[in-house]
Design an enzyme around this catalytic site. Structure first.
Site, PDB file in Angstrom:
ATOM      1  N   GLU A 220       4.406  -5.418   7.415  1.00  0.00           N
ATOM      2  CA  GLU A 220       3.566  -4.405   8.075  1.00  0.00           C
ATOM      3  C   GLU A 220       3.844  -4.257   9.568  1.00  0.00           C
ATOM      4  O   GLU A 220       3.586  -3.209  10.152  1.00  0.00           O
ATOM      5  CB  GLU A 220       2.077  -4.726   7.860  1.00  0.00           C
TER       6      GLU A 220
ATOM      7  N   GLU B 270       0.500 -10.092  -1.457  1.00  0.00           N
ATOM      8  CA  GLU B 270      -0.902 -10.543  -1.396  1.00  0.00           C
ATOM      9  C   GLU B 270      -1.505 -10.631  -2.793  1.00  0.00           C
ATOM     10  O   GLU B 270      -2.270 -11.541  -3.099  1.00  0.00           O
ATOM     11  CB  GLU B 270      -1.700  -9.589  -0.502  1.00  0.00           C
TER      12      GLU B 270
ATOM     13  N   ALA C 200       0.855  -1.192   0.000  1.00  0.00           N
ATOM     14  CA  ALA C 200       0.000   0.000   0.000  1.00  0.00           C
ATOM     15  C   ALA C 200       0.886   1.236   0.000  1.00  0.00           C
ATOM     16  O   ALA C 200       2.032   1.181   0.472  1.00  0.00           O
ATOM     17  CB  ALA C 200      -0.866   0.001   1.257  1.00  0.00           C
TER      18      ALA C 200
ATOM     19  N   GLY D  26       0.771  -5.693   0.243  1.00  0.00           N
ATOM     20  CA  GLY D  26      -0.243  -5.904  -0.793  1.00  0.00           C
ATOM     21  C   GLY D  26       0.318  -6.478  -2.088  1.00  0.00           C
ATOM     22  O   GLY D  26      -0.414  -7.104  -2.858  1.00  0.00           O
TER      23      GLY D  26
HETATM   24  N1  COA Z   1       4.513   3.304  -0.117  1.00  0.00           N
HETATM   25  C1  COA Z   1       4.941   4.507  -0.549  1.00  0.00           C
HETATM   26  N2  COA Z   1       6.174   4.719  -1.031  1.00  0.00           N
HETATM   27  C2  COA Z   1       7.013   3.677  -1.065  1.00  0.00           C
HETATM   28  C3  COA Z   1       6.644   2.405  -0.627  1.00  0.00           C
HETATM   29  C4  COA Z   1       5.329   2.232  -0.138  1.00  0.00           C
HETATM   30  N3  COA Z   1       4.858   1.037   0.266  1.00  0.00           N
HETATM   31  N4  COA Z   1       7.695   1.565  -0.773  1.00  0.00           N
HETATM   32  C5  COA Z   1       8.685   2.307  -1.293  1.00  0.00           C
HETATM   33  N5  COA Z   1       8.287   3.573  -1.480  1.00  0.00           N
HETATM   34  C6  COA Z   1       9.060   4.695  -2.012  1.00  0.00           C
HETATM   35  C7  COA Z   1      10.069   5.225  -1.006  1.00  0.00           C
HETATM   36  O1  COA Z   1       9.431   6.126  -0.112  1.00  0.00           O
HETATM   37  C8  COA Z   1      11.059   5.917  -1.915  1.00  0.00           C
HETATM   38  O2  COA Z   1      10.517   7.152  -2.319  1.00  0.00           O
HETATM   39  P1  COA Z   1      11.452   8.481  -2.367  1.00  0.00           P
HETATM   40  O3  COA Z   1      12.489   8.166  -3.411  1.00  0.00           O
HETATM   41  O4  COA Z   1      10.506   9.563  -2.777  1.00  0.00           O
HETATM   42  O5  COA Z   1      12.028   8.629  -0.995  1.00  0.00           O
HETATM   43  C9  COA Z   1      11.067   5.002  -3.148  1.00  0.00           C
HETATM   44  O6  COA Z   1       9.872   4.245  -3.098  1.00  0.00           O
HETATM   45  C10 COA Z   1      12.246   4.049  -3.161  1.00  0.00           C
HETATM   46  O7  COA Z   1      12.241   3.353  -1.913  1.00  0.00           O
HETATM   47  P2  COA Z   1      13.523   3.321  -0.935  1.00  0.00           P
HETATM   48  O8  COA Z   1      12.995   3.005   0.432  1.00  0.00           O
HETATM   49  O9  COA Z   1      14.330   4.565  -1.079  1.00  0.00           O
HETATM   50  O10 COA Z   1      14.319   2.111  -1.564  1.00  0.00           O
HETATM   51  P3  COA Z   1      15.223   1.065  -0.790  1.00  0.00           P
HETATM   52  O11 COA Z   1      15.863   0.242  -1.841  1.00  0.00           O
HETATM   53  O12 COA Z   1      16.105   1.744   0.190  1.00  0.00           O
HETATM   54  O13 COA Z   1      14.211   0.142   0.074  1.00  0.00           O
HETATM   55  C11 COA Z   1      12.181  -1.146   0.423  1.00  0.00           C
HETATM   56  C12 COA Z   1      13.250  -0.636  -0.602  1.00  0.00           C
HETATM   57  C13 COA Z   1      11.127  -1.889  -0.373  1.00  0.00           C
HETATM   58  C14 COA Z   1      12.880  -2.092   1.398  1.00  0.00           C
HETATM   59  C15 COA Z   1      11.587   0.043   1.190  1.00  0.00           C
HETATM   60  O14 COA Z   1      11.158   1.022   0.254  1.00  0.00           O
HETATM   61  C16 COA Z   1      10.398  -0.317   2.047  1.00  0.00           C
HETATM   62  O15 COA Z   1      10.571  -0.870   3.118  1.00  0.00           O
HETATM   63  N6  COA Z   1       9.165  -0.005   1.587  1.00  0.00           N
HETATM   64  C17 COA Z   1       7.954  -0.203   2.363  1.00  0.00           C
HETATM   65  C18 COA Z   1       7.436  -1.615   2.133  1.00  0.00           C
HETATM   66  C19 COA Z   1       6.240  -1.895   3.029  1.00  0.00           C
HETATM   67  O16 COA Z   1       6.267  -1.713   4.236  1.00  0.00           O
HETATM   68  N7  COA Z   1       5.135  -2.350   2.421  1.00  0.00           N
HETATM   69  C20 COA Z   1       3.915  -2.654   3.103  1.00  0.00           C
HETATM   70  C21 COA Z   1       3.055  -1.457   3.136  1.00  0.00           C
HETATM   71  S1  COA Z   1       1.585  -1.661   4.117  1.00  0.00           S
END
Ligand code: COA
Length: 259
Positions: free
Chosen positions: A132, A112, A64, A109
């Site tokens: 999450e 999922e 999400a 998601g």
């Molecule tokens: N929602 C919104 N934005 C997201 C996102 C999410 N679920 N997952 C990644 N992004 C965005 C980041 O904020 C970042 O944006 P920015 O460049 O404007 O700062 C961009 O995508 C790249 O992500 P980044 O975190 O910089 O890359 P990374 O390689 O360091 O890490 C992840 C990758 C996937 C490990 C990390 O982005 C993450 O933990 N994301 C959340 C995943 C999550 O919790 N999903 C469940 C949601 S309920």
């Protein structure tokens, strides 16, 4: 359709691409609303026989859009979860064969979504998780339930409780993934070959197989075996069933018309 969703049709195969690389494919409310509107249309299209869901760059779907959770009231949050559930249920209920081609992060998601598909293919660098708990939350799109049914409660609980991301190879070893490819180009080719092969099959038989295999396991075995025989019997009564048998006997390729 939302600007971050690209739908391409190639014969009887539709590919839906989540094209939001800068957020690793995170699903915004407007993307879910677009899918909510589009999926019933896709389900009703008898000309579509297989569907591929994929992403771009490093992201399949990173879950999400967390930014949209920030500062919203309880009602709006619950509303978003209901919308997400409706979309995922609609993906799972598509009558067509569905392939998740996971090119990168499949988190929350995103994982999922893949769990709602009939086949999951991935690249070596794809990472799967239900992280999450790191937000003080839990999966809300079926992750805790569909994954527990697919791979058991212990693995599922470990994944959720630790928030860990696991590589495609581990899920392949556990039997959740059909294939792991070296890179995105090979993944695309593999997904299109699988979808194309299914789409070229007898359409009524393929649809019936999906219903049978997905719904049968919820029934007691004698009922499920009865279900299997009744589906087979109804296929034998179709033009395609007659054609397939006749073509075999005549030593020619069958022409299936979906009737
Ligand atoms: N929602 C919104 N934005 C997201 C996102 C999410 N679920 N997952 C990644 N992004 C965005 C980041 O904020 C970042 O944006 P920015 O460049 O404007 O700062 C961009 O995508 C790249 O992500 P980044 O975190 O910089 O890359 P990374 O390689 O360091 O890490 C992840 C990758 C996937 C490990 C990390 O982005 C993450 O933990 N994301 C959340 C995943 C999550 O919790 N999903 C469940 C949601 S309920």
């Amino acid at each position: 359709m939302d600007e971050h969703l690209v739908v391409r049709r190639d014969g009887a195969v539709v590919t839906v691409t989540v094209d939001r690389e800068d957020a690793l494919g995170a699903l915004s409310r407007s993307m879910l609303e677009a899918l909510d509107g589009y999926l019933p249309e896709l389900a009703a299209d008898d000309g579509v026989r297989a569907v591929v869901l994929t992403g771009t760059g490093r992201g399949f779907v990173a879950g999400a859009d967390i930014g949209e959770y920030h500062g919203v009231d309880q009602r709006r949050f619950d509303d978003y979860q209901r919308l997400g559930r409706r979309v995922l249920d609609a993906v799972e209920a598509l009558p067509q064969y569905t392939v998740a081609a996971v090119n990168g992060y499949a988190l929350g998601g995103g994982f999922e979504l893949a769990l709602c598909c009939d086949a999951i293919l991935a690249t070596e660098r794809a990472r799967f998780g239900l992280p999450e708990v790191k937000l003080g939350l839990l999966p809300g799109g079926g992750g805790s339930q569909r994954l527990a049914r697919a791979l058991g409660v212990r693995f599922t609980l470990r994944l959720i409780a630790t928030g860990a991301m696991v590589p495609a190879a581990e899920l392949y070893r556990r039997g959740l993934l059909e294939e792991v490819y070296t890179d995105a180009a090979a993944l695309r080719a593999g997904a299109s070959e699988l979808a194309g092969t299914v789409a070229a099959g007898a359409p009524l038989a393929v649809r019936a197989a999906k219903r049978l295999v997905r719904e049968g396991p919820a029934l007691p075995l004698p009922d499920a075996l009865g279900f299997e025989q009744s589906v087979l019997s109804s296929l034998f009564a179709t033009e395609d069933g007659r054609e397939g048998v006749a073509a075999f006997v005549d030593k020619r390729d069958p022409v299936f018309r979906g009737r």
